[in-house]
Design an enzyme around this catalytic site. Structure first.
Site, PDB file in Angstrom:
ATOM      1  N   CYS A  54       0.936  -1.200   0.107  1.00 52.37           N
ATOM      2  CA  CYS A  54      -0.129   0.032   0.077  1.00 52.37           C
ATOM      3  C   CYS A  54       0.809   1.205  -0.009  1.00 52.37           C
ATOM      4  O   CYS A  54       0.312   2.464  -0.225  1.00 52.37           O
ATOM      5  CB  CYS A  54      -1.109   0.003   1.080  1.00 52.37           C
ATOM      6  SG  CYS A  54      -1.912  -1.516   1.140  1.00 52.37           S
ATOM      7  N   HIS A  66      -3.092   7.030   2.031  1.00 58.15           N
ATOM      8  CA  HIS A  66      -3.689   5.682   1.505  1.00 58.15           C
ATOM      9  C   HIS A  66      -5.261   5.487   2.168  1.00 58.15           C
ATOM     10  O   HIS A  66      -5.363   5.599   3.393  1.00 58.15           O
ATOM     11  CB  HIS A  66      -2.920   4.871   2.111  1.00 58.15           C
ATOM     12  CG  HIS A  66      -3.378   3.423   2.105  1.00 58.15           C
ATOM     13  ND1 HIS A  66      -3.960   2.809   0.834  1.00 58.15           N
ATOM     14  CD2 HIS A  66      -3.541   2.156   2.596  1.00 58.15           C
ATOM     15  CE1 HIS A  66      -4.116   1.577   0.905  1.00 58.15           C
ATOM     16  NE2 HIS A  66      -3.998   1.200   2.232  1.00 58.15           N
ATOM     17  N   ASN A  84     -10.378  -0.215  -0.355  1.00 52.50           N
ATOM     18  CA  ASN A  84      -8.784   0.000   0.040  1.00 52.50           C
ATOM     19  C   ASN A  84      -8.243  -0.775  -1.316  1.00 52.50           C
ATOM     20  O   ASN A  84      -8.280  -1.924  -1.612  1.00 52.50           O
ATOM     21  CB  ASN A  84      -8.266  -0.850   1.225  1.00 52.50           C
ATOM     22  CG  ASN A  84      -6.857  -0.816   1.273  1.00 52.50           C
ATOM     23  OD1 ASN A  84      -6.066  -0.564   0.464  1.00 52.50           O
ATOM     24  ND2 ASN A  84      -6.519  -1.365   2.521  1.00 52.50           N
TER      25      ASN A  84
END
Ligand code: COA
Length: 321
Positions: free
Chosen positions: A111, A248, A278
């Protein structure tokens, strides 16, 4: 000398999957998912590939910057969900775009991947290796998720985002920090291929994404505010001088806790995770593209980008738009 973002692009699969849709697959509820994560739906590929999504996002960034594919000198794709071991995604995207003059390769920092790729492009330009770069983050995580595990399958979505960056004497990235903590890699993991050859045949440990959600949560709310403070101290900028914190998009509660710890109003933390979930390395560039196309990014405005995830990896940069 720095690099400035001159254009953004993004691409999402056509199919959306709501929380209610997921109740058909696992024992969960719309209320639980919304309350614990802030996510209402995500886009899931039913045919789009990582390469097609990333190429579409890259084409959007080039068009937005008014550049042609032949002008690209470096093409970096951050991903942890490639379809193939080889060739790398960036080379396939290069071919799809016709970016024949670019050097293309992938980078995997989960990520944090897009951010680390952006920092790599900055370092390449600083070192005089190239003058511009196309930097993308793309994921099709749906193929790595265990759709019977309610602790993880509710979180992730597929998509890709990209930025075109160019050498700039002023503005752009003002400073960055990045960290890795490989000793804590077990809290979020997924195997690639098991060792199998004529001499050995080992089973896979984790064919799908496995996560200790509580550990990841506490890591993020501790390390991310600290590394944002670190980059602000390094660049001599105070939190109140930052216009937007583009982080993020893992979880709304994580972002709320980070905002609180930094004593920054949540309004300066734009979010799209309610609509896209996500998307790992695609989260930051997709959100940047949405903000850019909505006219919310003003030239000269100060933006903090921050990523965190498997590795463990985390980092932040301060940039002047
Ligand atoms: N629906 C309903 N119940 C669920 C559920 C779901 N989708 N997932 C887990 N539960 C249950 C658990 O089984 C547990 O039940 P029990 O108390 O009967 O054992 C209960 O909810 C609490 O589980 P827990 O895992 O402690 O929940 P939590 O409050 O920590 O929330 C996460 C879970 C995953 C939402 C949270 O830990 C989180 O957001 N972590 C960060 C994850 C992340 O962002 N990862 C990516 C980083 S890049």
């Amino acid at each position: 000398m720095s690099i400035r973002i001159m254009g953004t692009g993004s691409a999402l699969p056509e199919k959306t999957v709501s929380n209610r849709d997921l109740t058909m697959l696992v024992d969960t509820s719309d209320e639980w998912i919304r309350e614990r994560t802030g996510i209402a739906q995500r886009h899931i590929s039913t045919g789009e590939t990582l390469v097609s999504l990333t190429a579409e996002a890259c084409a959007g960034a080039l068009e937005n910057a008014g550049k042609s594919a032949e002008q690209v000198e470096l093409l970096l794709v951050a991903t942890c969900s490639p379809e193939r071991g080889i060739p790398c995604v960036a080379c396939q995207v290069q071919d799809a775009l016709g970016a024949k003059n670019a050097v293309a390769f992938d980078l995997n920092a989960a990520c944090s991947g897009f951010l680390f790729a952006l920092h790599t492009a900055y370092a390449y330009v600083q070192a005089g290796v190239c003058r511009n770069a196309l930097v993308a983050g793309g994921e099709v995580l749906s193929k790595m998720v265990d759709w019977t595990d309610r602790g993880t399958c509710i979180l992730f979505g597929d998509g890709a985002g990209a930025v075109f960056v160019e050498k700039s004497p002023t503005g752009g990235i003002l400073g960055f920090v990045q960290h890795s903590d490989g000793a804590r890699g077990d809290v979020l993991k997924c195997d690639g291929r098991a060792l199998k050859n004529p001499y050995v045949n080992l089973p896979m440990e984790t064919e799908f994404v496995r996560m200790d959600g509580r550990e990841v949560f506490s890591f993020a709310v501790r390390q991310v505010p600290a590394c944002i403070q670190e980059v602000l101290t390094k660049t001599g900028v105070r939190t109140e001088e930052v216009d937007l914190f583009v982080l993020h998009q893992a979880n709304r509660r994580i972002l709320e806790t980070i905002a609180k710890r930094l004593a920054v109003d949540l309004e300066r933390f734009p979010m799209n995770l309610d609509r896209v979930g996500n998307m790992s390395s695609a989260s930051i560039p997709v959100l940047l593209d949405e903000l850019n196309r909505a006219g919310r990014l003003k030239r000269g405005g100060r933006i903090v980008l921050a990523g965190f995830g498997a590795g463990l990896t985390y980092g932040a940069c301060l940039l002047e738009w």
